[in-house]
Design an enzyme around this catalytic site. Structure first.
Site, PDB file in Angstrom:
ATOM      1  N   GLU A  93       0.840  -1.193   0.000  1.00 44.63           N
ATOM      2  CA  GLU A  93       0.000   0.000   0.000  1.00 44.63           C
ATOM      3  C   GLU A  93       0.882   1.253   0.000  1.00 44.63           C
ATOM      4  O   GLU A  93       1.866   1.332   0.743  1.00 44.63           O
ATOM      5  CB  GLU A  93      -0.888  -0.019   1.252  1.00 44.63           C
ATOM      6  N   CYS A 143      -5.805  -2.942   2.470  1.00 45.51           N
ATOM      7  CA  CYS A 143      -5.720  -2.849   3.925  1.00 45.51           C
ATOM      8  C   CYS A 143      -7.066  -3.190   4.588  1.00 45.51           C
ATOM      9  O   CYS A 143      -7.614  -4.254   4.339  1.00 45.51           O
ATOM     10  CB  CYS A 143      -5.187  -1.467   4.324  1.00 45.51           C
ATOM     11  N   LYS A 184      -9.065   3.128  -2.727  1.00 40.24           N
ATOM     12  CA  LYS A 184      -9.522   2.644  -1.423  1.00 40.24           C
ATOM     13  C   LYS A 184     -10.887   3.242  -1.104  1.00 40.24           C
ATOM     14  O   LYS A 184     -11.069   4.460  -1.069  1.00 40.24           O
ATOM     15  CB  LYS A 184      -8.500   3.021  -0.351  1.00 40.24           C
TER      16      LYS A 184
END
Length: 311
Positions: free
Chosen positions: A47, A168, A134
């Site tokens: 990430e 994540c 995200k």
């Protein structure tokens, strides 16, 4: 029956070069070349590898106020982000084509005044295939990153199989995982900044649940990887560990094929037997014979959400 030929993949566990995108791109090129030299056909990076994950910073935010120094930190962060597409993605395309390597890499994407935590899919034959923003930044990430929408939740076909990315703590959103499974994801990429002991069991659960391979990449980040002016809450000792890794590769039965590895930069490799996906789905196919659409249903809005539209 002709068995599928194993596919060699790599997970890159390395620090970004914080707030220095040109040097981060140089490191990206070196690590991609190393992964390809070691036989990988796909490499997954952590990430925010390009643009950096600002672990330990608070950007001067308090309830109801911002500090001048915190705003300056954001300016520096904004300057190091990249446009998609842009010069850095063109360079990624060149690298992938030269190495004949599929790449999934976390970047900080800049669009106007807003930053997004984004994962890019880059193909040696098709170039920049797509991106995933995200959907839900976690906690203080919301101070510096905007929210993605359903338009970037696609899985993509590759020469290895169908790739999808969930970033994540998005991996703790059951409906987002279901959206990936419904698209037939076979290689589920999970770039992350979560280095806790609980992360790897979560990846094993997802592999079992989705009957897919899971490739998770996390940084090993030390204070020495950050610029001098970087007021991390963890302290300023150069050896202070801000992120400890824990990258792994998991098969559809939840077995660890590589990792987890902590406290050191490394590239993890594994050979994927794609027939394992079918073997696992014989037991459990969450969007097939184990689904109950008569009881449960799910709707996904995949439209682009623009703040201003014209007719």
């Amino acid at each position: 029956m002709n068995p599928a030929k194993p596919v060699k993949v790599a997970v890159v566990q390395a620090a970004s070069v914080v707030f220095d995108t040109p040097k981060a791109m140089e490191k990206f090129a070196r690590l991609a070349a190393r992964a390809a030299m070691e036989g990988a056909r796909l490499a997954v990076f952590p990430e925010a590898f390009i643009g950096s994950y600002p672990k330990g910073l608070d950007f001067g935010a308090r309830v109801g106020s911002r500090t001048a120094a915190g705003r300056d930190d954001f300016v520096r962060y904004h300057q190091g982000a990249i446009e998609v597409p842009g010069p850095e993605t063109k360079e990624m395309e060149r690298i992938c084509a030269e190495l004949n390597l599929e790449i999934v890499v976390g970047v900080i994407e800049r669009e106007g005044g807003t930053l997004y935590c984004t994962a890019l899919f880059v193909s040696p034959s098709a170039g920049l295939v797509g991106k995933h923003r995200k959907l839900m930044p976690t906690a203080a990430e919301r101070l510096v990153w905007g929210y993605g929408d359903g338009s970037t939740m696609q899985a993509f076909d590759s020469s290895l199989g169908r790739l999808g990315t969930v970033i994540c703590w998005e991996n703790y959103m059951p409906l987002l995982r279901m959206a990936m499974y419904a698209q037939g994801v076979e290689i589920y990429c999970a770039p992350t900044a979560d280095d806790r002991d609980s992360w790897v069991p979560s990846m094993q659960h997802i592999a079992l649940e989705g009957a897919c391979f899971v490739l998770s990449a996390c940084q090993v980040l030390r204070r020495s990887d950050c610029p001098e002016k970087y007021e991390a809450v963890q302290g300023n000792e150069p050896s202070t560990l801000l992120m400890r890794g824990g990258s792994c590769i998991v098969d559809p039965f939840g077995r660890l094929l590589a990792g987890p590895v902590f406290d050191e930069e490394t590239i993890l490799h594994a050979e994927l037997d794609m027939d394992e996906i079918r073997r696992r789905k014989y037991d459990f196919d969450v969007v097939g014979h184990y689904a109950r659409p008569d009881v449960f249903s799910m709707q996904i809005d995949t439209s682009r959400k623009a703040p201003v539209t014209s007719r």
